[in-house]
Design an enzyme around this catalytic site. Structure first.
Site, PDB file in Angstrom:
ATOM      1  N   ILE A 478     -33.771  17.244   1.110  1.00  0.00           N
ATOM      2  CA  ILE A 478     -33.422  17.863  -0.182  1.00  0.00           C
ATOM      3  C   ILE A 478     -34.553  17.677  -1.193  1.00  0.00           C
ATOM      4  CG2 ILE A 478     -31.711  17.953  -2.042  1.00  0.00           C
ATOM      5  CD1 ILE A 478     -30.594  18.723   0.758  1.00  0.00           C
ATOM      6  N   THR A 558     -31.348  10.650  -2.530  1.00  0.00           N
ATOM      7  CA  THR A 558     -31.180   9.815  -1.345  1.00  0.00           C
ATOM      8  C   THR A 558     -29.709   9.873  -0.940  1.00  0.00           C
ATOM      9  OG1 THR A 558     -30.452   7.786  -2.445  1.00  0.00           O
ATOM     10  CG2 THR A 558     -32.809   8.181  -2.373  1.00  0.00           C
ATOM     11  N   GLU A 609     -23.573  18.698  -9.558  1.00  0.00           N
ATOM     12  CA  GLU A 609     -22.898  19.881  -9.007  1.00  0.00           C
ATOM     13  C   GLU A 609     -22.885  19.868  -7.494  1.00  0.00           C
ATOM     14  OE1 GLU A 609     -21.138  22.889 -10.281  1.00  0.00           O
ATOM     15  OE2 GLU A 609     -20.830  22.579  -8.129  1.00  0.00           O
ATOM     16  N   VAL A 612     -20.167  18.507  -4.377  1.00  0.00           N
ATOM     17  CA  VAL A 612     -19.131  19.258  -3.654  1.00  0.00           C
ATOM     18  C   VAL A 612     -19.595  20.696  -3.439  1.00  0.00           C
ATOM     19  CG1 VAL A 612     -16.713  19.989  -3.621  1.00  0.00           C
ATOM     20  CG2 VAL A 612     -17.337  17.840  -4.758  1.00  0.00           C
ATOM     21  N   GLY A 667     -29.980  21.111   8.789  1.00  0.00           N
ATOM     22  CA  GLY A 667     -29.902  20.397   7.515  1.00  0.00           C
ATOM     23  C   GLY A 667     -28.521  20.355   6.907  1.00  0.00           C
ATOM     24  N   GLU A 670     -25.106  15.001   7.012  1.00  0.00           N
ATOM     25  CA  GLU A 670     -25.637  13.876   6.249  1.00  0.00           C
ATOM     26  C   GLU A 670     -26.775  13.273   7.074  1.00  0.00           C
ATOM     27  OE1 GLU A 670     -24.449  12.825   3.013  1.00  0.00           O
ATOM     28  OE2 GLU A 670     -23.860  14.876   3.433  1.00  0.00           O
ATOM     29  N   ASP A 681     -17.373  12.045   4.418  1.00  0.00           N
ATOM     30  CA  ASP A 681     -18.054  12.935   3.464  1.00  0.00           C
ATOM     31  C   ASP A 681     -17.038  13.829   2.732  1.00  0.00           C
ATOM     32  OD1 ASP A 681     -20.608  14.240   2.490  1.00  0.00           O
ATOM     33  OD2 ASP A 681     -19.631  15.952   3.458  1.00  0.00           O
ATOM     34  N   LYS A 685     -15.787  13.938  -1.306  1.00  0.00           N
ATOM     35  CA  LYS A 685     -15.789  15.160  -2.123  1.00  0.00           C
ATOM     36  C   LYS A 685     -14.441  15.413  -2.785  1.00  0.00           C
ATOM     37  CE  LYS A 685     -19.422  17.421   0.561  1.00  0.00           C
ATOM     38  NZ  LYS A 685     -19.714  18.145   1.798  1.00  0.00           N
ATOM     39  N   GLY A 800     -26.910  22.660   3.504  1.00  0.00           N
ATOM     40  CA  GLY A 800     -28.250  23.170   3.847  1.00  0.00           C
ATOM     41  C   GLY A 800     -29.230  22.853   2.737  1.00  0.00           C
TER      42      GLY A 800
END
Ligand SMILES: NC(=O)C1=CN([C@@H]2O[C@H](COP(=O)(O)OP(=O)(O)OC[C@H]3O[C@@H](n4cnc5c(N)ncnc54)[C@H](O)[C@@H]3O)[C@@H](O)[C@H]2O)C=CC1
Ligand SMILES: N[C@@H](CC=O)C(=O)O
Ligand code: NA
Length: 820
Positions: A478, A558, A609, A612, A667, A670, A681, A685, A800
């Protein structure tokens, strides 16, 4: 006379600088000889002379070394500029002067005392030596020059060290002297003068400027040039504000205000005689002579900016005198300022509220103890009577003055000033604005000085562009994609959003790099590798806080589980945080609440943002609904891109492990895909969404139905996990087959209803709104009071690199827009 030039100590300080001085004089001399030049002593010489004086007044001390240093510096100039054949005469004259200097020091040594009168006689050698040298050099070059010992033409009273000029006697002397030498270039010793008895006096602070001004005014020159070592007066101190630039023209009143608050270049009071005659002053740079510099004149500047310049006094103490007895009692301030004047305490700034309950004023901190004593004594009766409650003195403060004639014509200047400081968390301790509207002063804490100067400078001089200082921690999938996206948008952001993103720090788990001046975006990863230090996150954050740069944003890209413990300290230091990392918002509720409250209280942004649905506008939409008064009844959705992809792609006959590897490769997963497959995960969320709508839920309140066999779940490493997944292919095939047999598909769905969260794998038929999914799509349905019969649905790619980085990027831009 056409004009008068003045060269300061640094201009006369070395062979190189004298070279420039000579070139400037020669170039002026090409067109006419109708000018005069005033010189200061070679830089450092006045101090050496004073030091020698102090030493000479002490028993058993020797001044020989100091005198030799002074002599050698002047000899070096002679040897460099004067041909050997012409040197002996000049050297002899310098020797005579130095011998005279030795005699003065001997005198001091005999009586073991140095009076202001002797001190003036002593320091006069500095200007006499420097001016004579330049005279000798130019004479040898064949220029029509004459040496002027200013003691012959400037007459003062006998207040040694800061004598006042007697213009009635002085002016005719000046005109007569220059009339006699008409057609020649007068080279004048700055700073020194003499009294009626012919004793040497000096002109005090800004002395050589004053010499130029007195002579210029007497002769009615058209312009005075003050040659120094900077490009004129700057919009701010360039050592503190890198983007400071030269002010092309400034009014005398503005220049006065700026110098009162610390701008050094010229000392306008010393130019008073010239201004009385409306003679413009040009400040020029000896080391950059072709640069136009700054013109100081009576004219209004016509500057394109609302303000003209900013200056500051770094060290200041603020005295606050308060008490109900001051209200309506005439004379408290009269008494106060009379006392201060009597004690020769200079007051930098005064501020009194119209309630008259308190009065505060700023002073040099070195006199704060004295001020306290004096006031306690003077107002003892009022304090006993309780009319004055106390004297409070606050130190470690600085004052910034924003100066400009243009402020009179514009409204909202102080609003702009205060809000720019406020947005950067800079606390204003006191303010003052003169009714002339030429100056607004703000007292702030010293630690914020550099940041405040930069914020104000940017606000008023670069209002079209706001620089954001970005610290990027996490340069993985990212983080890297984010950098690429920023590079691609630099031009657009500058042009349409007025934002420049300066990458000031970058770190990954191995290395970290901070550069205040910014790290080239397209070189950032290479430079991190090349120049970075070993990662030490605590140290990195300490440095960020110490730098205290305006408009700072910390981007946590991270998946680290502890990094968020630093957010609180960042907020407290007025640094905004942007992050796709979900750990902070899904940790213990108390910490979550503390983070959000602190960010709000400090006026900094905490944006996430991408926590989620990656770049999908989930959080923003939810917050908009809440803010506009909607009430949530149910939130339901597919919140994992990875699991969505798995159940969209995996068909009996395929390898579940291979599909999972593809998800990782694309991608979606996690960094550790166990987080996705375990449901962790998704749980984070939905917990984050529940908190957004105001529920105080903890992670332990969530029920997660497992979708993977226990062996997969227990796998100690990512590699072991993939091995277990490969072994479990039959398990996943059976799940899918059972569902397909009913004409249905598998969906991993999170649901929040009646303050309860459930998460699990559901088999849904074609009638279900989540039946139709693609790729790594997420879908979130909000059922609310307003969206009651049909929910508000957000659907699209929910994982992604590109979509996530763009969500992080949008958060950064939104902070920029808030600040701009
Ligand atoms: N991949 C996606 O679609 C989405 C990802 N996210 C989140 O984005 C975050 C980043 O994910 P990726 O870029 O895929 O991870 P990654 O593993 O590719 O990159 C993480 C980076 O953080 C660095 N790092 C880890 N601990 C550090 C520490 N203590 N100090 C300094 N650097 C440290 C690593 O060296 C690496 O450069 C995660 O929190 C993830 O949950 C959020 C939404 C969507
Ligand atoms: N791993 C996550 C990425 C987004 O948060 C997912 O698969 O949805
Ligand atoms: Na989102």
């Amino acid at each position: 006379m056409e004009k008068i030039l003045k060269f300061g100590g640094t201009s006369c300080g070395s062979i190189e600088s004298i070279q420039s001085v000579l070139a400037i004089i020669e170039s002026n001399g090409k067109s006419s000889s109708d000018f005069a030049v005033v010189f200061s002593a070679m830089s450092g010489v006045t101090n050496h002379l004073l030091e020698a004086g102090t030493l000479a007044a002490q028993p058993k001390s020797t001044v020989n070394t100091l005198i030799e240093t002074i002599e050698t510096r002047h000899f070096e100039v002679i040897k460099h500029f004067i041909p050997v054949t012409g040197q002996s005469q000049v050297i002899a004259h310098v020797r005579t002067l130095v011998n005279e200097l030795r005699d003065v020091l001997k005198g001091i040594n005999l009586i073991k005392e140095i009076s202001p009168k002797t001190s003036d006689a002593l320091v006069s050698f500095g200007e006499r030596l420097s001016t004579y040298l330049i005279f000798a050099i130019l004479q040898q070059k064949g220029l029509p020059v004459f040496y002027v010992d200013a003691r012959e033409i400037i007459k003062t009273n006998s207040t040694f060290s800061h004598s006042e000029v007697d213009f009635e006697v002085t002016n005719p002397l000046i005109t007569a002297y220059f009339e006699t030498n008409k057609g020649k270039i007068g080279l004048v010793t700055g700073f020194i003068a003499s009294n009626a008895k012919g004793e040497t006096t000096t002109l005090g602070r800004g002395g050589s400027d004053y010499t130029a001004s007195v002579i210029g005014a007497a002769l009615g020159v058209k312009e005075i040039e003050i040659w120094t070592d900077v490009d004129g007066m700057m919009t701010a101190d360039p050592r503190k504000v890198k983007s400071a630039f030269t002010i092309p023209s400034i009014s005398y009143a503005e220049a006065m205000e700026l110098t009162h608050f610390g701008a050094k270049v010229i000392y306008p009071p010393s130019l008073q005689p010239a201004f009385a005659k409306n003679i413009p002053i040009r400040v020029l740079n000896t080391f950059n002579p072709s640069f136009a510099g700054t013109v100081v004149s009576k004219e209004l500047t016509g500057s394109p900016y609302i303000i003209t310049g900013i200056s500051s006094i770094d060290q200041l103490a603020l005295v606050n005198l308060q008490g109900s007895g001051m209200i309506g009692v005439a004379g408290v301030s009269a008494k106060l300022f009379t006392v201060l004047a009597r004690e020769k305490i200079s007051v930098v700034l005064i501020s009194q509220a119209s309630s008259e309950h308190s009065i505060c004023f700023a002073i040099d901190p070195s006199v704060s103890d004295k001020v306290r004593k004096v006031l306690e004594k003077e107002f003892a009766a009022e304090m006993v009577a309780g009319d004055i409650e106390g004297i409070d003195i606050q130190k470690e403060l600085s004052v910034i003055a924003v100066v400009g004639e243009g402020m009179r014509k514009h409204t909202g200047v102080s609003g702009k000033l205060f809000s720019s400081l406020g947005k950067n968390g800079i606390n204003i301790v006191a303010t003052a604005q003169g009714s002339s509207e030429l100056n607004i002063s703000v007292v702030i804490e010293k630690k914020d000085l550099s940041k405040a100067l930069n914020v104000i400078h940017e606000t008023f001089f670069f209002s079209q562009i706001k620089t954001l200082h970005l610290y990027l921690v996490g340069a993985g999938l990212i983080g890297k994609t984010l950098l690429e996206q920023i590079i691609g948008q630099e031009h657009y952001l500058a042009k349409y959003k007025g934002i420049k993103i300066r990458l000031t720090g970058i770190a990954n788990s191995r290395k970290q790099l901070i550069k205040e001046e910014g790290i080239e975006l397209d070189q950032a990863l290479r430079l991190l590798d090349l120049d970075g230090d070993t990662t030490d996150l605590a140290g990195f954050i300490t440095k960020i806080k110490a730098l205290n740069l305006p408009n700072s944003i910390f981007a946590d890209c991270t998946a680290n589980k502890e990094i968020y413990t630093n957010y609180l300290g960042l907020f407290q230091s007025n640094i905004s945080v942007v992050t796709p990392n979900k750990v902070a918002n899904s940790g213990p509720y108390d910490l979550y609440a503390q983070l959000h409250q602190t960010a709000l209280a400090k006026g900094v942004k905490f944006l996430y943002e991408t926590n989620v649905g990656a770049g999908l506008p989930v959080i923003n939409t939810l917050q908009g609904l809440i803010a506009s008064g909607d009430r949530f009844e149910k939130i339901e959705g597919i919140l994992s891109g990875t699991l969505s992809f798995l159940f969209n792609q995996f068909k009996p006959g395929k390898s579940f492990g291979e599909v999972l590897r593809a998800a990782k490769q694309k991608g979606y997963t996690e960094p550790d895909p166990r987080e996705d497959l375990s449901g962790m995960d998704v749980a984070r969320k939905i917990l984050i969404l529940s908190r957004e709508i105001g529920l105080k839920l903890e992670f332990s309140d969530i029920t997660i139905e497992k979708i993977i066999p226990t062996a997969c779940e227990a796998a100690p490493t990512v590699d072991a996990f993939f091995e277990e997944i490969d072994k479990a292919n039959d398990f996943f095939e059976k799940l899918v087959n059972d569902s397909a047999a009913k004409g249905e598909v598998l969906r991993y769905i999170a649901c929040l209803e009646d303050q309860k969260i459930t998460i699990g794998l559901r088999s849904v038929g074609p009638a279900h709104p989540f039946y139709q999914m693609d790729g790594a799509d997420n879908v979130i349905a909000f059922t609310t009071k307003r969206y009651h019969d049909r929910p508000l649905v957000i659907k699209g790619p929910g994982a992604g690199a590109e979509v996530t980085a763009s969500g992080v990027f949008a958060d950064i831009v939104s902070i920029g827009s808030h600040l701009a």
